[in-house]
Design a protein around this motif. Structure first.
Motif, PDB file in Angstrom:
ATOM      1  N   ASP A   1       0.842  -1.201   0.000  1.00  0.00           N
ATOM      2  CA  ASP A   1       0.000   0.000   0.000  1.00  0.00           C
ATOM      3  C   ASP A   1       0.876   1.249   0.000  1.00  0.00           C
ATOM      4  N   THR A   2       0.248   2.386  -0.300  1.00  0.00           N
ATOM      5  CA  THR A   2       0.975   3.655  -0.262  1.00  0.00           C
ATOM      6  C   THR A   2       0.770   4.325   1.095  1.00  0.00           C
ATOM      7  N   MET A   3       1.541   5.354   1.309  1.00  0.00           N
ATOM      8  CA  MET A   3       1.458   6.068   2.581  1.00  0.00           C
ATOM      9  C   MET A   3       0.117   6.777   2.757  1.00  0.00           C
TER      10      MET A   3
ATOM     11  N   ASP B   1       7.373   8.118  12.310  1.00  0.00           N
ATOM     12  CA  ASP B   1       7.873   7.746  10.976  1.00  0.00           C
ATOM     13  C   ASP B   1       7.336   8.699   9.909  1.00  0.00           C
ATOM     14  N   LEU B   2       6.043   9.034  10.045  1.00  0.00           N
ATOM     15  CA  LEU B   2       5.422   9.939   9.082  1.00  0.00           C
ATOM     16  C   LEU B   2       6.069  11.327   9.148  1.00  0.00           C
ATOM     17  N   THR B   3       6.326  11.804  10.353  1.00  0.00           N
ATOM     18  CA  THR B   3       6.952  13.125  10.515  1.00  0.00           C
ATOM     19  C   THR B   3       8.328  13.160   9.854  1.00  0.00           C
ATOM     20  N   ARG B   4       9.117  12.128  10.092  1.00  0.00           N
ATOM     21  CA  ARG B   4      10.462  12.083   9.500  1.00  0.00           C
ATOM     22  C   ARG B   4      10.409  12.006   7.982  1.00  0.00           C
ATOM     23  N   LEU B   5       9.406  11.274   7.460  1.00  0.00           N
ATOM     24  CA  LEU B   5       9.256  11.174   6.008  1.00  0.00           C
ATOM     25  C   LEU B   5       8.906  12.536   5.415  1.00  0.00           C
ATOM     26  N   MET B   6       8.011  13.258   6.053  1.00  0.00           N
ATOM     27  CA  MET B   6       7.575  14.563   5.558  1.00  0.00           C
ATOM     28  C   MET B   6       8.703  15.593   5.599  1.00  0.00           C
TER      29      MET B   6
ATOM     30  N   ASP C   1      10.631  14.558   2.307  1.00  0.00           N
ATOM     31  CA  ASP C   1       9.923  14.325   1.042  1.00  0.00           C
ATOM     32  C   ASP C   1       8.581  15.062   1.080  1.00  0.00           C
ATOM     33  N   GLU C   2       8.371  15.956   0.129  1.00  0.00           N
ATOM     34  CA  GLU C   2       7.121  16.723   0.092  1.00  0.00           C
ATOM     35  C   GLU C   2       5.951  15.877  -0.405  1.00  0.00           C
ATOM     36  N   HIS C   3       6.239  14.879  -1.195  1.00  0.00           N
ATOM     37  CA  HIS C   3       5.178  14.080  -1.816  1.00  0.00           C
ATOM     38  C   HIS C   3       5.134  12.706  -1.122  1.00  0.00           C
ATOM     39  N   VAL C   4       4.487  12.669   0.007  1.00  0.00           N
ATOM     40  CA  VAL C   4       4.530  11.447   0.833  1.00  0.00           C
ATOM     41  C   VAL C   4       3.449  10.444   0.451  1.00  0.00           C
ATOM     42  N   PHE C   5       2.329  10.883  -0.081  1.00  0.00           N
ATOM     43  CA  PHE C   5       1.201   9.986  -0.280  1.00  0.00           C
ATOM     44  C   PHE C   5       1.505   8.828  -1.218  1.00  0.00           C
TER      45      PHE C   5
ATOM     46  N   ASP D   1       8.713   1.035   2.047  1.00  0.00           N
ATOM     47  CA  ASP D   1       9.901   1.887   2.049  1.00  0.00           C
ATOM     48  C   ASP D   1      10.036   2.715   3.328  1.00  0.00           C
ATOM     49  N   VAL D   2       9.001   2.715   4.122  1.00  0.00           N
ATOM     50  CA  VAL D   2       8.987   3.570   5.319  1.00  0.00           C
ATOM     51  C   VAL D   2       8.920   2.767   6.619  1.00  0.00           C
TER      52      VAL D   2
END
Length: 321
Positions: free
Chosen positions: A216-218, A249-254, A257-261, A267-268
């Motif tokens: 699945d995607t974020m 994890d979501l905070t660090r990804l954002m 990377d601006e395009h997280v969805f 990968d996360v």
């Protein structure tokens, strides 16, 4: 009188009692070992007795012994000769407390106990006293002086006797292999009982679990994080846990990377997440959560399959945390 003087008086008492306990520690030896052996080998219970302040300390010692796996009861020496000796059996062991070892109420009781065949242990501040000589074992609770400025009110002496009683209880606990699970069984009430008895299975959430596929995607993960209290769990077709995504994890990804969805969950996610087992103590899970800064944790069964989620807030509400 100044507040400084009052505080110093308090410190003086604590200091005197600390020093007295240090001396008591040095005197624990062969007699103490024999006392532990007498109680451990007994098939009866421990009868604890004393008068006045020694009686109050005796009640506490009896309670501590009982709560740590050595059945004990307090027997008042005066009431004992008016029918209460009926609780005494030949397999019992008696602990007799007396600072002087010459108490008029205590000495007759020793004779009565010996007629029953009871083994006796004295805790006294006078190792040459009549009580010490009459008992099978004598534990030395001598103190140089009481913390009372007149050397009268039992203070240091009662602390010494209490410490010896606690030492007996804990030594017996270890000698018998008394476990925390045993402790929990006889302390079912209150916060202590909850911590020792509550299992993860009693606290975990089992419905509408925040599961997703690693493919699945974020976008899916973000929805789950928002709706299901900050955790999203990737599982395979057998519901085995593949990984976990948290709000962190979501905070660090954002941040990178601006395009997280559109990012794939695989990968996360953390591929070796901390997990709980349904049949373990909830208090153990609380410790792991606090150690690793985790707010929620997947719960798995013996086949590694996801069966629930445990949240720190739920553990706190249950009185475990």
């Amino acid at each position: 009188m100044s507040r400084t003087n009052i505080a110093e008086r308090g410190r003086r008492v604590v200091r005197m009692e600390r020093d007295a306990l240090s001396e008591v520690e040095q005197r624990i030896g062969k007699a103490f070992v024999r006392a532990v052996e007498l109680i451990a080998e007994s098939h009866g219970r421990v009868i604890v007795t004393g008068v006045g302040k020694s009686g109050l300390i005796g009640r506490k010692i009896a309670a501590t012994l009982t709560s740590t796996g050595t059945p004990a009861t307090f027997l008042h020496p005066v009431e004992s000769v008016h029918g209460d000796l009926g609780i005494v059996g030949s397999d019992d062991v008696a602990i007799l407390l007396s600072k002087s070892g010459e108490s008029d109420e205590m000495l007759p009781l020793v004779d009565h106990l010996k007629r029953f065949g009871v083994k006796t242990i004295a805790i006294t501040g006078n190792d040459a006293s009549t009580l010490a000589r009459a008992c099978d074992v004598s534990l030395d609770a001598w103190v140089k002086e009481e913390a009372c400025p007149h050397d009268l009110a039992p203070t240091t002496s009662t602390i010494a006797a209490l410490a010896i009683g606690d030492a007996l209880a804990v030594a017996l606990l270890e000698e018998k292999g008394f476990r925390r699970e045993d402790f929990a069984r006889i302390h079912p009430g209150g916060a202590l009982g909850r911590k020792l008895l509550t299992l993860v299975s009693e606290v975990m959430v089992t419905e509408e679990l925040p599961t997703m596929s690693a493919d699945d995607t974020m976008r899916t993960a973000v929805v789950l994080l928002a709706e299901r209290r900050g955790i999203a769990i990737a599982v395979d077709g057998s519901r085995c846990v593949l990984g976990v995504i948290t709000a962190g994890d979501l905070t660090r990804l954002m941040e990178r990377d601006e395009h997280v969805f559109g990012v794939r969950v695989s990968d996360v996610m953390t591929r070796t997440p901390k997990v709980a087992r349904a049949d373990e103590l909830a208090s153990a899970v609380v410790y792991r959560m606090e150690t690793h800064g985790i707010m929620a944790m997947p719960v798995i069964d013996t086949d590694q399959r996801l069966v629930g989620v445990v949240h720190l807030h739920d553990l706190m509400r249950a009185g475990v945390a």
